[in-house]
Structures are given as C-alpha cells and as structure tokens.
Design a protein around this motif. Structure first.
Motif, short mmCIF file in Angstrom:
data_model
loop_
_atom_site.label_atom_id
_atom_site.label_comp_id
_atom_site.label_asym_id
_atom_site.label_seq_id
_atom_site.Cartn_x
_atom_site.Cartn_y
_atom_site.Cartn_z
N LYS A 15 -13.57 -5.59 3.99
CA LYS A 15 -12.20 -5.97 3.63
C LYS A 15 -11.51 -4.81 2.90
N ARG A 16 -12.23 -4.16 2.02
CA ARG A 16 -11.68 -3.03 1.27
C ARG A 16 -11.29 -1.90 2.21
N ARG A 17 -12.13 -1.61 3.20
CA ARG A 17 -11.81 -0.55 4.17
C ARG A 17 -10.56 -0.90 4.97
N GLU A 18 -10.43 -2.18 5.32
CA GLU A 18 -9.23 -2.59 6.05
C GLU A 18 -8.00 -2.41 5.17
N GLU A 19 -8.11 -2.73 3.89
CA GLU A 19 -6.99 -2.55 2.96
C GLU A 19 -6.58 -1.08 2.90
N ILE A 20 -7.54 -0.18 2.91
CA ILE A 20 -7.24 1.25 2.88
C ILE A 20 -6.49 1.66 4.15
N ARG A 21 -6.93 1.14 5.29
CA ARG A 21 -6.22 1.46 6.54
C ARG A 21 -4.79 0.94 6.50
N MET A 22 -4.59 -0.25 5.92
CA MET A 22 -3.23 -0.80 5.83
C MET A 22 -2.37 0.03 4.87
N GLN A 23 -2.97 0.53 3.79
CA GLN A 23 -2.23 1.42 2.88
C GLN A 23 -1.83 2.69 3.61
N ALA A 24 -2.73 3.18 4.47
CA ALA A 24 -2.41 4.38 5.25
C ALA A 24 -1.22 4.11 6.16
N VAL A 25 -1.19 2.94 6.79
CA VAL A 25 -0.07 2.60 7.66
C VAL A 25 1.22 2.54 6.86
N ASP A 26 1.16 1.94 5.66
CA ASP A 26 2.35 1.90 4.81
C ASP A 26 2.89 3.31 4.57
N LEU A 27 1.99 4.23 4.26
CA LEU A 27 2.40 5.61 4.00
C LEU A 27 2.89 6.29 5.28
N LEU A 28 2.24 6.01 6.40
CA LEU A 28 2.70 6.59 7.67
C LEU A 28 4.10 6.11 8.01
N GLU A 29 4.39 4.84 7.72
CA GLU A 29 5.72 4.30 7.97
C GLU A 29 6.77 4.98 7.10
N LYS A 33 2.97 12.86 5.01
CA LYS A 33 2.13 13.75 5.80
C LYS A 33 0.65 13.34 5.70
N VAL A 34 -0.06 13.55 6.80
CA VAL A 34 -1.47 13.15 6.89
C VAL A 34 -2.34 13.74 5.78
N PRO A 35 -2.25 15.04 5.48
CA PRO A 35 -3.10 15.58 4.40
C PRO A 35 -2.89 14.88 3.06
N ARG A 36 -1.65 14.53 2.77
CA ARG A 36 -1.35 13.85 1.50
C ARG A 36 -1.95 12.44 1.51
N ILE A 37 -1.86 11.74 2.64
CA ILE A 37 -2.45 10.40 2.74
C ILE A 37 -3.95 10.48 2.51
N GLY A 38 -4.59 11.47 3.13
CA GLY A 38 -6.02 11.65 2.95
C GLY A 38 -6.38 11.85 1.49
N ARG A 39 -5.62 12.69 0.80
CA ARG A 39 -5.88 12.95 -0.62
C ARG A 39 -5.66 11.70 -1.46
N GLU A 40 -4.55 11.02 -1.22
CA GLU A 40 -4.22 9.84 -2.03
C GLU A 40 -5.21 8.70 -1.85
N GLU A 45 -8.93 13.62 6.53
CA GLU A 45 -7.74 13.73 7.37
C GLU A 45 -8.04 13.25 8.78
N LYS A 46 -9.25 13.52 9.23
CA LYS A 46 -9.65 13.08 10.58
C LYS A 46 -9.49 11.57 10.71
N SER A 47 -9.93 10.82 9.70
CA SER A 47 -9.78 9.36 9.73
C SER A 47 -8.31 8.98 9.79
N VAL A 48 -7.49 9.63 8.99
CA VAL A 48 -6.06 9.31 8.97
C VAL A 48 -5.44 9.60 10.33
N TYR A 49 -5.80 10.70 10.97
CA TYR A 49 -5.28 11.00 12.31
C TYR A 49 -5.71 9.94 13.32
N GLN A 50 -6.97 9.49 13.23
CA GLN A 50 -7.44 8.44 14.13
C GLN A 50 -6.67 7.14 13.90
#
Length: 109
Positions: A15-29, A33-40, A45-50
């Motif tokens: 569930k926690r991993r899914e929450e992180i993916r949803m936070q990434a989508v919020d930031l993508l919306e 930038k991908v590198p910043r999402i990865g850091r935050e 970065e590879k995961s964020v690109y996927q």
C-alpha cells in the motif's frame, strides 16, 4: 526482482508503494521534472520514468497495485482434476521418482 509472494512485502508495504506512485503522478501532473520527483520521493529516476510511461498509457489505474505477481494455471479443468487426483493418492515410484500419474506401463496391481 519479483517473487511469487509479492517480493516479500506485507500488505501495508504494498500500500505504501502504491501511495508513492500516486504521489509521483500528482507531481507529474504539476509538470515537475523526473529527477526532482526521484529525489523528493527517494526513488530511482528509472522508476519514475516507468511510472510516467504507464500513467500516460493508462492513467492512474495503470499504477494501482495489482496484488502479488504470478500467472494463472494454463492447464484445462480436466488436467487440473487429474493432477489433483495424482497428488492425493498413493502412487508407485520407479527409481526413486514418480514417472507419471498412475502405475508405470505394464505394472500389475
């Protein structure tokens, strides 16, 4: 790496991993930038690109947890029943291993 038991993760960890993916989508919306999402989010970065590719192809639902990975049995119902019967009955062994379901050819009961 994926394992049949979901990578050894508990339901809470999944569930926690899914929450992180949803936070990434919020930031993508928000066009972050991908590198910043990865850091935050402290992910690669590879995961964020996927995740971004999956999100663009299928929306948020594409990033929802699907449960433990695996595949359905490819045997038909008849073969599944026969296999189940083999495992529940005593069967003869040849040379220390099972040869097939039922007695070997030419074996007299």
């Amino acid at each position: 790496m994926r394992y049949a038991d979901g990578g050894g993760l508990t339901t809470e960890q999944c569930k926690r991993r899914e929450e992180i993916r949803m936070q990434a989508v919020d930031l993508l919306e928000e066009h972050v930038k991908v590198p910043r999402i990865g850091r935050e989010l402290r992910v690669s970065e590879k995961s964020v690109y996927q995740w971004r590719r999956a999100w663009k192809a299928g929306g948020r639902e594409a990033l929802r947890s699907k449960g433990a990975p695996g595949y359905d049995c490819r045997l038909g119902p008849h073969l599944q029943a026969r296999l189940a019967a083999c495992w529940t009955k005593d069967r003869p062994h040849t040379a220390g291993r099972t040869t097939r379901c039922g007695p070997p050819p030419g074996h007299a009961h």
